[in-house]
Structures are given as C-alpha cells and as structure tokens.
Design an enzyme around this catalytic site. Structure first.
Site, PDB file in Angstrom:
ATOM      1  CG  ASP A 179     -43.130  71.730  34.492  1.00 28.25           C
ATOM      2  OD1 ASP A 179     -42.125  72.395  34.194  1.00 28.25           O
ATOM      3  OD2 ASP A 179     -44.219  72.223  34.830  1.00 28.25           O
ATOM      4  CG  ASP A 189     -38.949  75.609  35.634  1.00 26.89           C
ATOM      5  OD1 ASP A 189     -40.033  76.187  35.792  1.00 26.89           O
ATOM      6  OD2 ASP A 189     -38.010  75.675  36.449  1.00 26.89           O
ATOM      7  CD  GLU A 204     -41.172  79.812  33.911  1.00 26.11           C
ATOM      8  OE1 GLU A 204     -41.874  80.310  34.788  1.00 26.11           O
ATOM      9  OE2 GLU A 204     -40.131  79.176  34.168  1.00 26.11           O
ATOM     10  CG  HIS A 243     -47.522  76.483  38.488  1.00 25.41           C
ATOM     11  ND1 HIS A 243     -47.288  76.723  37.149  1.00 25.41           N
ATOM     12  CD2 HIS A 243     -46.310  76.331  39.053  1.00 25.41           C
ATOM     13  CE1 HIS A 243     -45.989  76.712  36.932  1.00 25.41           C
ATOM     14  NE2 HIS A 243     -45.371  76.466  38.059  1.00 25.41           N
ATOM     15  CG  ASP A 244     -45.217  79.997  38.769  1.00 23.50           C
ATOM     16  OD1 ASP A 244     -45.218  79.257  39.767  1.00 23.50           O
ATOM     17  OD2 ASP A 244     -44.463  79.832  37.788  1.00 23.50           O
TER      18      ASP A 244
HETATM   19  C1  NOJ Z   1     -40.879  78.534  37.277  1.00 23.98           C
HETATM   20  C2  NOJ Z   1     -41.942  77.662  37.839  1.00 23.98           C
HETATM   21  O1  NOJ Z   1     -43.137  77.871  37.138  1.00 23.98           O
HETATM   22  C3  NOJ Z   1     -42.061  78.009  39.306  1.00 23.98           C
HETATM   23  O2  NOJ Z   1     -43.178  77.427  39.910  1.00 23.98           O
HETATM   24  C4  NOJ Z   1     -40.773  77.605  39.972  1.00 23.98           C
HETATM   25  O3  NOJ Z   1     -40.793  78.043  41.317  1.00 23.98           O
HETATM   26  C5  NOJ Z   1     -39.566  78.215  39.281  1.00 23.98           C
HETATM   27  N1  NOJ Z   1     -39.630  78.181  37.850  1.00 23.98           N
HETATM   28  C6  NOJ Z   1     -38.306  77.489  39.685  1.00 23.98           C
HETATM   29  O4  NOJ Z   1     -38.255  76.236  39.069  1.00 23.98           O
END
Ligand code: NOJ
Length: 601
Positions: free
Chosen positions: A111, A218, A276, A353-354
C-alpha cells in the site's frame, strides 16, 4: 532493475498483462494472523498462511500498510516508509514474504500512502520547524483568517473525512497545515518537485528494488489540489464546516503527476498499479486514469457500488440509506461497461478494509442457511465479472459484520469514533441512534476484526492466552476456514472452484462484455457475459448469470432465448446449489450460470 518477476508481462496462460486475469487478495495485517501472541497480526503470521492463499487460487497479495507508524489511522499515517511497524515484523520479514510469494508464482503489492505522511515523519518535523526550512513547502501551510470579532479561523471552511476541519493550527510558526484526514496525517505538497522526487525514491523505488511487484495507491486522485483554497459552497447550513471534495480531488495537475510517477518509477519496473479513486463517479473522468496509452495507472477502484447505503460521504456518511437491487445492478453495469471500446481496464470488488462485510450488506445473514447461500451467490457475482478481481480477507468464508449487540466500545476506527463522538456532542438523541445504526452496518471496523481460522480460542488468529487487538466475532465457532475446508457445500470451496472456472473461461468472465438483462427486476439479477471479437455474434461464447437476491423461490427466464441459442445448446455450467435443482425456478439465494459452449466434465 526490479525483480525478474516484474518483467513477466503475460499471465500463466495468455498474452495479456498478468494482472488482468489475476485474483488479488487484500490482507489487513493487524487482523490476519498473529504469530507471536501479542494479539496483533504480523508478517510471519501472513507468511505462514501463503499456502492457504495459494490453494485458494490467489495470484497476488496486497498488504495494507506495514510501515513504521504511530497508527493514528491504522498505518495510513507513515512516519518512515523504509521501516516496518515493529509489531508487524522487520525488513527481513518483508524480504521473506516477497521470496515466499514468488516461490509460489504469486506476486505481492504494498500500500503506497503518499497523499500524506504522519506528523511524526521527519519531513513534517522539518517542515513545521520554521517558515524558512527547506522542507516548508513539502506540506501545505496557510496563514489564519480572522472573523469580525478578531477570532482566529482556519483558511477555508472545509470539513475533513474524519469530522472536524481539514486544517490544524501549529503554534510553532503560527500557521495552519492541511490534512484531509486526521490532524496526524498532514497532506504532502505534490506541487513541489523535490517532494515528488523524494516520494519516488524513498517510498517506491526502495520497495521495488526489494522485489515487490507494485502498489495499491492510496487516495491517488488527491495529489493535486485546486490551488485557490477558497471556501466551499454551503451545502450543510447546520454546520460551519462544509464538504469540499471538489477542492482537492482531480486537481489541475493530477494527470501530469500520475504520468510522471508512471514514467519515473512504475514503468521502468513494470510495476502494477491500482489507484484508489474516490469522489469521481463519472466514467469520462475515470477513463484518463486507466487508459493504457496515457500511461498513468493500470486500474483504479471506483466506489459507487461499494458505497451504496452510505449517506452523504461527509457529515452524513453513517446515516444509512436503504437501496434496491436495481440500483446495485445499475451501478455495477455502469462500471462494468465504462471500458467498452476503450483501452482502459477495471476492477471487481465488493469488500475492503473501509466498508462493512458484503454478506451483511448485499446478502442475507438472518439465518445460517441464508448466510451460506447468499455468500455463495455473492461469490458467483464477483467471480463472473469483467476486470481484475480483488478479494478481501475473510470474504471467502463469508465473514459477517460484528454482532449488532456489541457496544460502541468495540469500534476502534478513528472515523467511527469521531463520527460517534460528534453525534454525542450534538446532544441530539435521534442523531446518536442513527449514527449507531449506520455504524452497525457500514463501519470500517466490521472488516477489521480478527480473521477466523478455526474454532480454537481466539478463532486461531492468536493464541488462546493472547488478547486480540479487536474482539473476535461470536460466530467464529461456525464461520471459519477449518470448518469449511473440504466441505463441498461451503463458501470457501465454492470460491475455490469459481476462481478456477473464472480462469478457465477467462475470455468470457474476465475479458467478456457485460450485458445487463431485466434491469428493473427487484429480486433476480441476470446478466450475460460475452466473449469479445471472434468470428461473429453467432459463434461467440456466452454465459448467462442468474442470481436470486431474495429468500423466495423465483421463476427462471427462458435461458436458451437469453443466450441466443437453441434449447439444447444452452448448458448448465455451475450453480451455488451444485446441481440444477428445479429447472424452471431458482430457490431463495440460488445462483446459476448457463452457457452456450461445451462444458467439459
Ligand atoms: C483510504 C484508506 O483506504 C483508508 O483506510 C484511509 O483511512 C484513508 N485513505 C487515508 O489514508
């Protein structure tokens, strides 16, 4: 340069880049497998499970941040990109991970978190030390504003992702710095070329030289901000802070930066990249990021489908919004079709994971039987879609959200905690209840509880004597890898079979064209997957995916007609129930695939 693995551009069978037909598997290191009894997952634990991933059919492991970090946001706040967060292991463990993945013909990506660092990073410590420090402009500093009473105010009215302002006051130099996420995550200033060069060298080449195969990047579309730093329009009259993603997403230099990153680092190493891409629900804006000829990113995650149920991403995110199956179908088709006729590529995923667990959001966990059936139907959905497939740890055994009865103290994520505290501070009981309800479905915590390996104490995630960093699910005795391994009815074995089938018929499932049928049907989801090219429409391979997204039995459409072939030529390929039970109808949460091609026995 780079490992020889990275130069392999074809997958095991075809002529496409390896990552197109690959199955990626996302590991959340804190929760995957603890090897030393401290209650935190770690790299040796992950390495000990590589055979499990290999047997499942995984081609590439994506490891969420493992770098040195004070963990304000679970490692998405990096204090040193070239060191490993001690509870996860050492650099030598990463070397072993890379070696062991490659020995199994698997790849590994890390990541890359370079929109921001931690406040503990040396770069930020220098930047905040004085206004004339050479690294001052590596971050985004602004003077305060003052209201009519002379009170100090942040430079803009922007609300950040984790509640509160996007600006933090720093006494040392009496200026604010920008942080789109937590105050512990200051945004880097990509407009500064020295800062970009340091990112390429210290966070990317460093790892590629150690043999990693690429990155999940990210918040990739926030590297370029709109330079004017003006107030966002008032869309929430009840707050002094306003959502402002248009101020920091897809800024004027974003494609220049990503192309440069590609030219400088990704391309020379043949490193795979998946970015992302939030707040960009428009195909025309997404295509430039993934168009092959533009040489930016290989693929991106677009979130319209996975965000269904979320309220307004800012203040109202955890105000749950029910949605219908036609909405999920429409979102899915939009992002399946957006690459048609282009040189772009797409991704397939329904967990990460979000977000809350897919089976708890799109499936049915009301009974054990519906849980099992719906998780298999979701597997059928995911494994028949066009694009690179990303599985999230535990999805393959149907891990569910945390039990609704668990108290708010089980939620550890900074976002959940901040949103809940904000609701409490409002003193509005209805808002508190709504937030709690939203969190019980959507919180990021649901996907972060320990992985369920077995019915041993602590689900086999850590030793029985250890205290896992998050509570282990009450259902781990029944939902675990050990219980499902070798059980032909299980979700795990279904995934294993489907991942093989997906590869075997890759022209249809991975590369095929997606055509949605019956878009308004509220219960049954039907689409065709059609091989592209070939001699002509009549000889093209086609598969028809039919899935009952409800508990009740539903009539089956005329399969041969939908496939465009004579009755006899329509064949049953696979189904969640193993055999084709009732020819003319689908049982509750049953999914099947029919096809117009010969099925080898
Ligand atoms: C996206 C990530 O997937 C998330 O878990 C994170 O809190 C934010 N970006 C900030 O890096």
């Amino acid at each position: 340069m780079g490992s020889p693995q990275n130069t392999i551009l074809v997958d095991r069978h075809g002529q496409e880049p390896w990552w197109k037909a690959a199955t990626f598997y996302q590991v959340y290191p804190a929760s995957f497998k603890d090897s030393n009894g401290d209650g935190w997952g770690d790299l040796p634990g992950l390495i000990s499970k590589l055979d499990y991933l290999d047997d499942l059919g995984v081609d590439c492991v994506w490891v969420c941040p493992i770098f040195e970090s004070p963990q304000a946001d679970m490692g998405y706040d990096v204090s040193d990109y070239r060191k490993i967060h001690a509870p996860y292991g050492t650099l030598a463990d990463v070397d072993t991970l890379v070696r062991e993945c490659h020995a199994r013909q698997m790849k590994v990506i890390l990541d890359l978190v370079v929109n921001h660092t931690s406040i503990e990073h040396q770069w930020f410590k220098e930047s905040r030390s004085s206004k004339d420090n050479p690294k001052r402009s590596w971050y985004i500093w602004k003077p305060p504003r003052f209201d009519e009473h002379g009170n100090r105010q942040p430079p803009t009215n922007w609300r950040g992702y984790f509640a509160g302002s996007t600006w933090a006051w720093d006494e040392t130099t009496s200026e604010y710095y920008l942080h789109l996420y937590a105050p512990e995550q200051p945004d880097l200033n990509w407009d500064n070329p020295e800062c970009r060069a340091a990112i390429y060298q210290e966070t990317m080449r460093f790892w590629l030289d150690r043999g990693v195969d690429g990155f999940r990047i990210d918040t990739v579309n926030k590297f370029s901000k709109h330079a004017d730093y003006t107030d966002a329009p008032i869309s929430d009259p009840n707050s002094s802070l306003q959502p402002a993603p248009e101020m920091w997403c897809n800024g004027p230099r974003i494609h220049e930066f990503i192309h440069e990153m590609n030219r400088e680092v990704l391309a020379p190493y043949s490193a795979v990249s998946v970015g992302e891409l939030s707040n960009t629900p428009d195909p025309q804006s997404v295509l430039p990021y993934v168009s092959a000829k533009r040489q930016e990113l290989d693929m991106v995650f677009e979130f319209s489908a996975i965000r269904l149920g979320n309220g307004n991403l800012f203040g109202g995110k955890y105000s749950y919004q029910p949605f219908t199956l036609p909405t999920l179908k429409a979102m899915t088709s939009k992002w399946q079709r957006f690459i048609d006729g282009t040189d772009g590529w797409t991704t397939v995923f329904c967990e990460n994971h979000d977000n809350g667990r897919a089976v708890s959001r799109f499936g049915d966990t009301s009974t054990h039987e519906f849980w099992r059936r719906s998780a298999k139907t979701l597997a059928l959905w995911q494994t028949t879609m066009t694009g690179s497939l990303f599985l999230y740890q535990g999805q393959e055994i149907g891990m569910t959200n945390m039990p609704a009865a668990w108290g708010i103290e089980e939620y550890k994520d900074i976002e959940a905690v901040n949103f809940y505290n904000e609701a409490v501070a409002s003193g509005d009981q209805a808002r508190i209840d709504k937030t709690k309800h939203g969190l019980s479905i959507l919180a990021r915590d649901h996907s972060r509880i320990p992985f369920q390996w077995s019915e041993e104490p602590n689900a086999g995630f850590c030793s029985g004597e250890a205290s896992p960093w998050m509570r282990v699910h009450d259902d781990c005795g029944t939902i675990n890898v050990e219980a499902q391994t070798g059980d032909p009815e299980s979700i795990l074995e279904f995934y294993r079979g489907m991942l093989k089938l997906r590869k075997k018929h890759r022209n249809v499932f991975v590369f095929g064209r997606h055509v949605l049928l019956e878009p308004e049907d509220e219960h049954v989801w039907i689409y065709l997957k059609e091989e592209q090219g070939g001699d002509g429409a009549s000889t093209r391979k086609r598969a028809l995916v039919v899935m009952n997204f409800s508990r009740e039995e539903r009539p089956l459409l005329d399969v041969a007609a939908a496939l465009g072939c004579e009755g006899e030529a329509a064949r049953f390929l696979v189904g969640t129930d193993g055999v084709e039970s009732k020819i003319s109808s689908l049982k509750g949460w049953e999914g099947r695939i029919y096809c117009n091609f010969e099925v080898a026995v």
